[in-house]
Design an enzyme around this catalytic site. Structure first.
Site, short mmCIF file in Angstrom:
data_model
loop_
_atom_site.label_atom_id
_atom_site.label_comp_id
_atom_site.label_asym_id
_atom_site.label_seq_id
_atom_site.Cartn_x
_atom_site.Cartn_y
_atom_site.Cartn_z
N LYS A 119 0.85 -1.20 0.00
CA LYS A 119 0.00 0.00 0.00
C LYS A 119 0.88 1.24 0.00
CE LYS A 119 -3.66 -2.18 2.80
NZ LYS A 119 -4.43 -2.07 4.07
N LYS A 202 -4.55 6.68 3.21
CA LYS A 202 -4.88 6.53 4.63
C LYS A 202 -3.62 6.46 5.47
CE LYS A 202 -3.66 2.07 4.91
NZ LYS A 202 -2.78 1.41 5.89
N ASP A 255 -10.22 1.23 6.16
CA ASP A 255 -8.78 1.17 6.41
C ASP A 255 -8.30 2.39 7.16
OD1 ASP A 255 -6.24 0.15 6.32
OD2 ASP A 255 -6.01 0.27 4.16
#
Length: 350
Positions: A119, A202, A255
């Protein structure tokens, strides 16, 4: 109307077969790669857990435990730590830090099935992880996994959910089927960009949440920051082609909530140390593992500028990380900005 304790007909007839997945390679033997290896191994697959060196693989094999990154969890017999890779596997998972994806991409065979679990955004280009991968290996079939998935909770079997996205519907279902089990509910999506932007941004916002807590502010402050941060995430993500509803789902708000609220999150812990007065270098050293929010902040601000999007939260978090702005000064700047309509996702974030 349901009677108490009764689920809709067919709900309990769930099975979790592997869709012809017998062997899996996991590139990356950190905490996340190890957690995924243990999850998949429970389903009976042969898992090759690829470490960064022959020596690291040998240590894992001798200890049958990842003492550096995920201590206390035994590696079963069907998890094989390795450095040399098998010639073929049914599914390849990329679980390395974002800045190593381009480096490991050449290890993937042509036309193989790949599940991207990293990510982040590439610092120098602003590309998502699948974009980086496809630049290096354009023939592979790729899906991406994202959601509120803290590795330690995954390996403990805590009930959770995630989303697997691919432009190829069959690939999304294949990868999702390899992961589904009693403790992990897996949804599918076609919104590859939205799922990745939620998972990447995030991390930056979780750094901001940690800074807020480190400064000693309350829940009002953090909730306000995260709500406006979610707005910035959605505006930037939709400008790049993501769907606004994706940011309201598991890979967006889900998330974000987990990463910005949990002490298990490296990004949150890093941000909290910054709020308490540590320098970036000191905070990174204290966390001791990769903090994806650091390179992603730089890439995200660059993307926002490129697309003419004002992203004040992402910008000040990046400036704090770079040491160009003190945390309390950043709060003052944000609070003194000219008032305006809250707006909806897709409208101006200014």
């Amino acid at each position: 109307m349901l009677r108490r304790g009764i689920l809709p007909k067919g709900t309990l007839a769930v099975r979790y077969p592997n869709p012809a997945v017998e062997s899996v390679v996991v590139l990356g033997a950190g905490s996340w790669g190890t957690a995924l290896s243990l999850l998949i191994a429970k389903k009976g697959c042969k898992v090759f857990l690829r470490a960064r060196s022959e020596e690291a693989a040998a240590r894992l094999d001798a200890a049958r435990e990842n003492r550096d990154y995920l201590p206390g969890f035994h590696l079963p017999e069907n998890v094989e730590p390795c450095y040399a890779l098998p010639r073929a596997a049914d599914l390849w998972l990329v679980a390395v830090p974002s800045d190593a994806v381009r480096e490991v991409a050449p290890l993937l065979p042509d036309e193989c099935r790949v599940l991207m679990t990293a990510k982040g955004l590439e610092r120098s280009t602003g590309l998502t992880m699948t974009q980086v991968l496809l630049e290096e290996r354009p023939s592979v079939h790729v899906a991406v996994m994202s959601g509120p998935n803290l590795g330690l909770e995954i390996v403990r079997g805590v009930p959770t959910a995630t989303v697997v996205a691919s432009e190829e519907e069959r690939m999304a279902e294949y990868a999702a089927g390899a992961l589904r089990c009693e403790s992990l509910r897996v949804y599918t999506s076609a919104d590859v960009m939205g799922v990745q932007m939620g998972g990447a941004l995030k991390n930056v916002l979780a750094v901001g949440a940690g800074i807020s807590d480190g400064l000693g502010f309350g829940d009002n402050t953090k909730a306000s920051m995260l709500a406006r941060g979610l707005h910035e995430m959605a505006v930037l993500g939709t400008a790049l082609g993501g769907r606004v509803e994706t940011f309201m789902g598991l890979s967006g708000v889900g998330d974000l909530f987990a990463t910005a609220a949990s002490p298990l999150s490296r990004n949150y812990r890093f941000g909290r140390l910054l709020g308490e007065g540590r320098t970036t270098e000191e905070a990174l050293k204290a966390v001791g593992q990769v903090v994806e929010g650091v390179p992603t902040a730089e890439a995200a601000v660059g993307l926002a500028e490129k697309h003419g999007i004002e992203a004040p939260l992402l910008t000040v978090i990046h400036q704090i990380v770079q040491g160009r702005l003190a945390p309390r000064e950043a709060v003052s700047l944000l609070m003194s900005r000219a008032p305006r309509s809250e707006g909806l996702c897709g409208e101006s974030s200014r």
